[in-house]
Design a protein around this motif. Structure first.
Motif, short mmCIF file in Angstrom:
data_model
loop_
_atom_site.label_atom_id
_atom_site.label_comp_id
_atom_site.label_asym_id
_atom_site.label_seq_id
_atom_site.Cartn_x
_atom_site.Cartn_y
_atom_site.Cartn_z
N TYR A 1 0.85 -1.19 0.00
CA TYR A 1 0.00 0.00 0.00
C TYR A 1 0.88 1.24 0.00
N VAL A 2 0.30 2.38 -0.40
CA VAL A 2 1.04 3.64 -0.43
C VAL A 2 1.46 3.98 1.00
N GLY A 3 2.73 4.29 1.16
CA GLY A 3 3.28 4.63 2.46
C GLY A 3 4.01 3.48 3.14
N LYS A 4 3.87 2.27 2.61
CA LYS A 4 4.56 1.12 3.20
C LYS A 4 6.04 1.21 2.91
N LYS A 5 6.85 0.92 3.92
CA LYS A 5 8.30 0.96 3.79
C LYS A 5 8.80 -0.47 3.60
N LEU A 6 9.60 -0.66 2.55
CA LEU A 6 10.13 -1.98 2.22
C LEU A 6 11.65 -1.95 2.22
N SER A 7 12.24 -3.04 2.68
CA SER A 7 13.69 -3.16 2.61
C SER A 7 14.08 -3.63 1.21
N ASP A 8 15.34 -3.49 0.87
CA ASP A 8 15.83 -3.98 -0.42
C ASP A 8 15.59 -5.48 -0.56
N GLN A 9 15.74 -6.20 0.54
CA GLN A 9 15.55 -7.64 0.54
C GLN A 9 14.08 -7.99 0.24
N GLU A 10 13.14 -7.24 0.80
CA GLU A 10 11.72 -7.48 0.53
C GLU A 10 11.37 -7.19 -0.93
N ILE A 11 11.94 -6.13 -1.47
CA ILE A 11 11.70 -5.80 -2.88
C ILE A 11 12.28 -6.90 -3.77
N GLU A 12 13.45 -7.39 -3.43
CA GLU A 12 14.06 -8.47 -4.20
C GLU A 12 13.20 -9.74 -4.13
N GLU A 13 12.62 -10.02 -2.96
CA GLU A 13 11.75 -11.18 -2.80
C GLU A 13 10.49 -11.04 -3.68
N ILE A 14 9.93 -9.84 -3.71
CA ILE A 14 8.75 -9.58 -4.56
C ILE A 14 9.11 -9.79 -6.03
N GLU A 15 10.25 -9.26 -6.46
CA GLU A 15 10.68 -9.41 -7.85
C GLU A 15 10.97 -10.86 -8.21
N ASN A 16 11.59 -11.60 -7.27
CA ASN A 16 11.88 -13.02 -7.53
C ASN A 16 10.60 -13.83 -7.67
N GLN A 17 9.63 -13.58 -6.79
CA GLN A 17 8.37 -14.29 -6.87
C GLN A 17 7.65 -13.96 -8.17
N ASP A 18 7.71 -12.71 -8.57
CA ASP A 18 7.08 -12.29 -9.82
C ASP A 18 7.75 -12.95 -11.02
N ARG A 19 9.07 -13.02 -11.01
CA ARG A 19 9.83 -13.66 -12.09
C ARG A 19 9.45 -15.14 -12.20
N LEU A 20 9.35 -15.82 -11.05
CA LEU A 20 8.98 -17.24 -11.04
C LEU A 20 7.55 -17.41 -11.56
N LEU A 21 6.66 -16.53 -11.18
CA LEU A 21 5.28 -16.59 -11.67
C LEU A 21 5.22 -16.45 -13.19
N LYS A 22 6.00 -15.54 -13.75
CA LYS A 22 6.01 -15.34 -15.20
C LYS A 22 6.58 -16.55 -15.93
N ILE A 23 7.57 -17.20 -15.34
CA ILE A 23 8.14 -18.41 -15.95
C ILE A 23 7.12 -19.54 -15.92
N LYS A 24 6.39 -19.66 -14.80
CA LYS A 24 5.34 -20.68 -14.70
C LYS A 24 4.26 -20.42 -15.75
N ARG A 25 3.89 -19.17 -15.93
CA ARG A 25 2.90 -18.81 -16.95
C ARG A 25 3.38 -19.22 -18.34
N TYR A 26 4.65 -18.98 -18.63
CA TYR A 26 5.23 -19.35 -19.92
C TYR A 26 5.12 -20.86 -20.13
N ALA A 27 5.48 -21.63 -19.10
CA ALA A 27 5.44 -23.09 -19.21
C ALA A 27 4.01 -23.59 -19.39
N VAL A 28 3.07 -23.03 -18.64
CA VAL A 28 1.67 -23.43 -18.77
C VAL A 28 1.14 -23.06 -20.16
#
Length: 134
Positions: free
Chosen positions: A43-70
């Motif tokens: 949400y707007v105003g939420k503070k995230l660490s670099d590690q949390e942002i990296e985790e979000i990006e990694n999960q998103d990348r994995l989701l996109k690869i799964k979509r490609y395979a499906v």
């Protein structure tokens, strides 16, 4: 003691046709899929660490690869090995490929035995001989 999260405060969230764009106060921005966005409480105003942002990006990348395979499987039946080969050609890491293939097997989207039976029936229908099928 909790580590202090450095200045990655969400300043804007924009929903696009394909995904969500998150803009931080330090002008950094990321674009992720809606499924990834809904997996995290963002949400707007939420503070995230670099590690949390990296985790979000990694999960998103994995989701996109799964979509490609499906998407591949939705067009044609593939064996486990063929899916792995397609993902290797896209230059994904071994651990990522293993995760995606495991996901496909768990959800019964890839089954080598069914694939073999399908090929035998297909070749038999095309009147291929025993040696060709073998």
């Amino acid at each position: 003691m909790q580590l202090e999260k450095n200045g990655n405060v969400i300043s804007k969230i924009t929903f696009l046709k394909k995904g969500v764009q998150i803009v931080f106060e330090n002008q950094r921005h990321i674009s992720i899929a809606e499924e990834s966005f809904s997996s995290f409480y963002l949400y707007v105003g939420k503070k995230l660490s670099d590690q949390e942002i990296e985790e979000i990006e990694n999960q998103d990348r994995l989701l996109k690869i799964k979509r490609y395979a499906v998407n591949l499987i939705s067009n044609k039946m593939y064996s486990k090995h063929e899916i792995e080969e397609k993902l290797i050609l896209k230059k994904y890491s071994k651990s990522t490929i293993d995760q995606v293939v495991e996901y496909l097997i768990e959800n019964h989207l890839v089954d080598d035995q069914k694939y073999i039976n399908y090929l035998i029936e297909e070749y038999d229908y095309k009147n291929y001989g025993f040696d060709k099928i073998k």
